[in-house]
Design a protein around this motif. Structure first.
Motif, PDB file in Angstrom:
ATOM      1  N   UNK A 156       0.823  -1.212   0.000  1.00 54.26           N
ATOM      2  CA  UNK A 156       0.000   0.000   0.000  1.00 54.26           C
ATOM      3  C   UNK A 156       0.859   1.266   0.000  1.00 54.26           C
ATOM      4  N   UNK A 157       2.163   1.111   0.231  1.00 53.41           N
ATOM      5  CA  UNK A 157       3.069   2.259   0.224  1.00 53.41           C
ATOM      6  C   UNK A 157       4.044   2.150  -0.947  1.00 53.41           C
ATOM      7  N   UNK A 158       4.279   3.272  -1.608  1.00 53.94           N
ATOM      8  CA  UNK A 158       5.218   3.280  -2.725  1.00 53.94           C
ATOM      9  C   UNK A 158       6.661   3.254  -2.247  1.00 53.94           C
ATOM     10  N   UNK A 159       6.923   3.993  -1.180  1.00 52.60           N
ATOM     11  CA  UNK A 159       8.286   4.118  -0.687  1.00 52.60           C
ATOM     12  C   UNK A 159       8.240   4.702   0.722  1.00 52.60           C
ATOM     13  N   UNK A 160       9.414   4.952   1.300  1.00 50.35           N
ATOM     14  CA  UNK A 160       9.473   5.439   2.670  1.00 50.35           C
ATOM     15  C   UNK A 160       8.882   6.844   2.797  1.00 50.35           C
ATOM     16  N   UNK A 161       9.031   7.648   1.742  1.00 47.96           N
ATOM     17  CA  UNK A 161       8.455   8.999   1.771  1.00 47.96           C
ATOM     18  C   UNK A 161       6.936   8.929   1.866  1.00 47.96           C
ATOM     19  N   UNK A 177     -14.284  -2.351   6.471  1.00 47.52           N
ATOM     20  CA  UNK A 177     -14.300  -1.092   7.226  1.00 47.52           C
ATOM     21  C   UNK A 177     -13.043  -0.259   7.022  1.00 47.52           C
ATOM     22  N   UNK A 178     -11.954  -0.885   6.589  1.00 48.06           N
ATOM     23  CA  UNK A 178     -10.720  -0.108   6.370  1.00 48.06           C
ATOM     24  C   UNK A 178     -10.614   0.398   4.932  1.00 48.06           C
ATOM     25  N   UNK A 179     -11.664   0.147   4.128  1.00 53.05           N
ATOM     26  CA  UNK A 179     -11.653   0.615   2.747  1.00 53.05           C
ATOM     27  C   UNK A 179     -11.360   2.109   2.621  1.00 53.05           C
ATOM     28  N   UNK A 228      -4.010   5.656  -0.741  1.00 54.38           N
ATOM     29  CA  UNK A 228      -3.791   5.715  -2.184  1.00 54.38           C
ATOM     30  C   UNK A 228      -3.800   7.158  -2.680  1.00 54.38           C
ATOM     31  N   UNK A 229      -4.673   7.980  -2.124  1.00 54.33           N
ATOM     32  CA  UNK A 229      -4.742   9.388  -2.521  1.00 54.33           C
ATOM     33  C   UNK A 229      -3.440  10.105  -2.172  1.00 54.33           C
ATOM     34  N   UNK A 230      -2.858   9.766  -1.033  1.00 51.20           N
ATOM     35  CA  UNK A 230      -1.579  10.375  -0.657  1.00 51.20           C
ATOM     36  C   UNK A 230      -0.457   9.869  -1.551  1.00 51.20           C
ATOM     37  N   UNK A 231      -0.605   8.658  -2.060  1.00 46.74           N
ATOM     38  CA  UNK A 231       0.370   8.155  -3.030  1.00 46.74           C
ATOM     39  C   UNK A 231       0.307   9.005  -4.291  1.00 46.74           C
ATOM     40  N   UNK A 232      -0.899   9.300  -4.739  1.00 45.71           N
ATOM     41  CA  UNK A 232      -1.059  10.113  -5.939  1.00 45.71           C
ATOM     42  C   UNK A 232      -0.496  11.505  -5.727  1.00 45.71           C
ATOM     43  N   UNK A 233      -0.702  12.056  -4.515  1.00 40.88           N
ATOM     44  CA  UNK A 233      -0.149  13.377  -4.204  1.00 40.88           C
ATOM     45  C   UNK A 233       1.364  13.345  -4.280  1.00 40.88           C
TER      46      UNK A 233
END
Length: 344
Positions: free
Chosen positions: A116-121, A319-321, A328-333
């Motif tokens: 669910x995370x792209x990288x450490x940032x 419930x965690x959807x 995911x939205x923060x990944x796009x940001x």
């Protein structure tokens, strides 16, 4: 007789003096607020060192009126048992992985969902966002108080008897996972068989063939000496599960506002130190296990992502959807900001 009375007078005076000294010593101790902290890690682990630093900073901020006594290596129990001790106020503080917390705070299972995370940032962007801070606040519903997150890197598979280059290599193999139903389902989605085992019992479990391997970050793999038994370490980096520094809500609420401020300041210093040190410690651990003849594998992660994609879609319907969508939205940001920097 007079001489005997004088002797008794001298002895009485001495006893009174000793009693006064003992009472004085007790009073000095009573003036120091002692917080008992327990965890399951080795004292050489960077997280233990970070908590030791927290104790030093707390003594500094409180001018010696507060201190932390640390019990390492699972002396007071496994992670679930330590959480339960916090809930009843018998222990002040602990560090646990976010995964076992899901049994107390269901939303914490989000961290056991793979890739669910792209990288450490991206990871730290989420932890510092309303999502991460909201999860810390939600811990209070379980009679716990969240002080912050430690970096626990990414978790990868290691095995005693086989290379893991692709998801198919996990089939028919038993792997230890954290005490988390989401972690169990994650390994099963990849084709393996998941077995929750306490950390302190894992070395023996691998040695006796109860499991074929486990999954964890490089420092834990090295300091646990699991590399002595598991000669294949595949950096598939399926999950990034943070450690969470927590307190007993009862203990926290019984501190004065000033004491609470000192504790939080000390925790913040500890977190900053651990976060800065994590990358170097991970690289040193990888170098050490390579020197011990461990085969470190850097697999193509895309087949692993594809293998768990149906599992991710299932979790979106739970419930965690909304949390997964927010992450995911923060990944796009992150991606958009990076692209903007590249375009400048």
């Amino acid at each position: 007789m007079k001489q005997q009375r004088n002797c008794w007078s001298v002895v009485g005076a001495m006893l009174l003096g000793v009693s006064a000294a003992l009472l004085s010593g007790c009073q000095v101790e009573q003036d120091v607020k002692v917080l008992r902290l327990a965890h399951t890690l080795d004292q050489e682990h960077v997280v233990h060192k970070a908590m030791a630093l927290m104790g030093e900073r707390l003594e500094h901020y409180s001018d010696g009126s507060m201190r932390i006594d640390i019990y390492s290596g699972g002396q007071l129990g496994n992670e679930r048992e330590l959480i339960e001790l916090l809930q009843i106020g018998s222990l002040a503080m602990t560090k646990v992985s976010a995964s076992p917390l899901e049994g107390f705070v269901p939303a914490m299972q989000v961290f056991s969902v793979p890739y669910i995370f792209d990288d450490n940032e991206h990871f730290w962007r989420v932890l510092n966002s309303d999502i991460g801070q909201g999860l810390l606040k939600e811990i209070q519903n379980a009679r716990l108080f969240g002080l912050g997150y430690y970096d626990a890197g990414s978790r990868s598979f290691y095995s005693s008897n086989t290379r893991i280059d692709k998801p198919e290599d996990l089939k028919g193999k038993k792997f230890r996972v954290l005490n988390s139903q989401t972690a169990v389902r994650m390994v099963e989605a990849l084709g393996g068989a998941a077995t929750p085992i306490d950390w302190g019992e894992l070395y023996t479990a691998i040695q006796q063939g109860v499991v074929d391997g486990a999954e964890n970050n490089p420092p834990s793999f090295y300091l646990s000496r699991h590399y002595e038994l598991s000669k294949y370490f595949s950096l598939d980096e399926h999950t990034a599960v943070p450690d969470v520094l927590i307190m007993s809500l009862n203990v926290w609420q019984n501190l004065t506002p000033q004491q609470q401020k000192w504790v939080q300041l000390a925790a913040n210093d500890s977190i900053a130190y651990q976060k800065a040190a994590w990358h170097q410690v991970s690289e040193e651990a990888l170098a050490a296990v390579k020197a011990a003849k461990v085969t470190v594998i850097y697999p193509d992660k895309e087949p692993f992502r594809q293998a768990v994609s149906p599992f991710y879609q299932q979790m979106l319907q739970t419930q965690i959807g909304p949390l997964l969508q927010g992450i995911a939205a923060l990944r796009e940001t992150t991606g958009k900001q990076q692209q903007e920097r590249n375009d400048e």
